[in-house]
Design an enzyme around this catalytic site. Structure first.
Site, PDB file in Angstrom:
ATOM      1  CE  LYS A 118      -3.462  -2.832   0.012  1.00 12.67           C
ATOM      2  NZ  LYS A 118      -4.308  -3.340   1.070  1.00 12.67           N
TER       3      LYS A 118
HETATM    4  C1  LIG Z   1      -5.277  -4.470   1.369  1.00 11.72           C
HETATM    5  C2  LIG Z   1      -6.746  -4.270   1.484  1.00 11.72           C
HETATM    6  C3  LIG Z   1      -7.477  -4.622   2.625  1.00 11.72           C
HETATM    7  C4  LIG Z   1      -6.881  -5.387   3.759  1.00 11.72           C
HETATM    8  O1  LIG Z   1      -5.761  -4.785   4.266  1.00 11.72           O
HETATM    9  P1  LIG Z   1      -4.852  -5.554   5.350  1.00 11.72           P
HETATM   10  O2  LIG Z   1      -4.141  -4.434   6.033  1.00 11.72           O
HETATM   11  O3  LIG Z   1      -3.945  -6.454   4.569  1.00 11.72           O
HETATM   12  O4  LIG Z   1      -5.749  -6.307   6.266  1.00 11.72           O
HETATM   13  C5  LIG Z   1      -8.813  -4.299   2.667  1.00 11.72           C
HETATM   14  N1  LIG Z   1      -9.423  -3.688   1.643  1.00 11.72           N
HETATM   15  C6  LIG Z   1      -8.761  -3.360   0.520  1.00 11.72           C
HETATM   16  C7  LIG Z   1      -9.491  -2.659  -0.577  1.00 11.72           C
HETATM   17  C8  LIG Z   1      -7.415  -3.655   0.398  1.00 11.72           C
HETATM   18  O5  LIG Z   1      -6.763  -3.365  -0.737  1.00 11.72           O
END
Ligand SMILES: *Cc1c(COP(=O)(O)O)cnc(C)c1O
Length: 388
Positions: free
Chosen positions: A192
């Site tokens: 991210k």
């Molecule tokens: C990555 C992601 C999540 C989950 O994130 P984590 O921190 O890995 O639990 C939830 N929603 C979206 C749209 C994502 O891209």
């Protein structure tokens, strides 16, 4: 990571980030402590939200956000089919029933027109959702003004899944200010925008939601005497007043997050710069490039192209594999959630959300991250031009 392999996304860790983590390791606190509180203040301050609650993942953040919105058995919640499974799983953890709203084929975000139609139908059938979770796909905000208007009319709670969108803006203001929602969730997974290794956060302007989120993060325990069933027996006393979890973030992670926040604008600026370079390099090919909404500044978590398969003499799979063979680890965001076997077993089927399905048949995510060099990006562009 070998030099010749280009992933679709990856973190960028500076010496300052490393030092921030080492400083915590040398301190008295490792688990949730002063660094978590500091990180929460930095993010809530940046976004302009009153409160932030850091947790161990965005999945946990979505779960406690749904619980804080009092989503439970017998309730219905809706989200986009074009998302990571966590956006839908979170409501199922609460025992609620899921449904989806098909996407806008231009932005790949949940379609406000489909949402409005579906709400009209749901009202007639007495099946209105309690919670709607719009997902800011690839880092570009959904049409939050329109969604908030519908939320008021149909009385549902809005939880923004902004896992892709920290550092993005909507109508000139930071995503995460919760102007048009009850809560907003960020992810700090390494692919991210910023990372804490694993981590997530819920932002809100509501003191009541904040208090509930804090409690759910740590076992449902309170030390606030006004919330207790009995009188405090002494300074050691706490009460568990509901069923919570251990979703706490560590100070080690929070120190990394706070340090990464100092470069957030640089990260998002670079991602936008590289996205524009992709636009320039790919414009004349039989592809649909990402659309930019006029009212939005995308955090550009993902750069997604759609292949015009009727004008390319190759299948999506062939294009995908040809790029992967050259070391470009293109990816696919997302397989529509309702087509996953677990969701099919709940009654969903192919054809339920045709726009998300059509998008998914043509979509491909190109490498995009802060540390991607322009020369490596040019190699991706050249390879794609040759393959097509
Ligand atoms: C990555 C992601 C999540 C989950 O994130 P984590 O921190 O890995 O639990 C939830 N929603 C979206 C749209 C994502 O891209």
């Amino acid at each position: 990571m070998s030099a010749s392999v280009i992933p679709y996304g990856r973190q960028n860790i500076s010496q300052a980030d490393i030092q921030a983590v080492v400083d915590v390791l040398n301190s008295d606190w490792l688990t949730q402590g002063p660094a978590v509180e500091h990180f929460e203040k930095i993010v809530s301050g940046y976004c302009g939200a009153a409160h932030a609650v850091a947790v161990n993942s965005a999945t946990s953040a979505l779960h406690i956000a749904c619980l804080a919105a009092r989503l439970g058995p017998g309730d219905i919640f809706w989200t986009s089919p074009n998302t990571f499974v966590a956006s839908a799983n979170c409501g199922l953890y609460c025992g609620a029933t899921v449904d989806f709203v098909d996407i806008d084929p231009r932005t790949y975000n949940l379609s406000v027109e489909r949402l409005e139609e579906k709400l009209e139908r749901a009202e007639r059938e007495g099946k209105l959702p309690k919670v709607v979770i719009p997902v800011h796909f690839a880092g570009q905000s959904c049409d939050m003004v329109a969604i908030a208007r519908l939320a008021e009319r149909y009385r549902f709670t809005v939880i923004e899944d902004a896992s892709h969108a920290i550092g993005g803006r909507y109508q000139g203001e930071p995503v995460g200010n919760c102007r048009y929602s009850a809560m907003t969730v960020f992810s700090f997974h390494p692919v991210k925008i910023i990372t804490t290794g694993e981590g997530g956060m819920v932002l809100t302007n509501s003191p009541e939601l904040h208090e509930r989120l804090v409690r759910l993060r740590s076992h449902g325990i309170t030390r606030d005497p006004t919330l207790m069933a009995g009188d405090p027996h002494g300074p050691w006393y706490y009460e568990q007043i509901e069923l919570g979890f251990n979703y706490r973030m560590t100070d080690i992670q929070a120190a990394l997050g706070a340090s990464q926040m100092t470069r957030l604008e640089e990260f998002v600026g670079r991602r936008n710069h590289l996205a524009e370079r992709y636009d320039d390099g790919l414009r004349d090919l039989p592809l649909t490039l990402p659309c930019r909404e006029a009212n939005s500044w995308s955090a550009f978590h993902l750069y997604v192209i759609r292949l015009h398969l009727d004008r390319i003499r190759k299948s999506r799979r062939e294009v995908f594999e040809a790029l992967r063979e050259r070391g470009f680890l293109v990816n696919l965001h997302y397989i529509p959630v309702h087509t996953q076997p677990y969701y099919r077993a709940l009654g969903f089927k192919e054809g339920d959300f045709p726009k998300a399905e059509a998008y998914h048949r043509e979509a491909m995510t190109l490498p995009l991250y802060f540390g991607l060099s322009e020369s490596d990006q040019d190699r991706v562009i050249t390879a794609l031009r040759e393959i097509l």
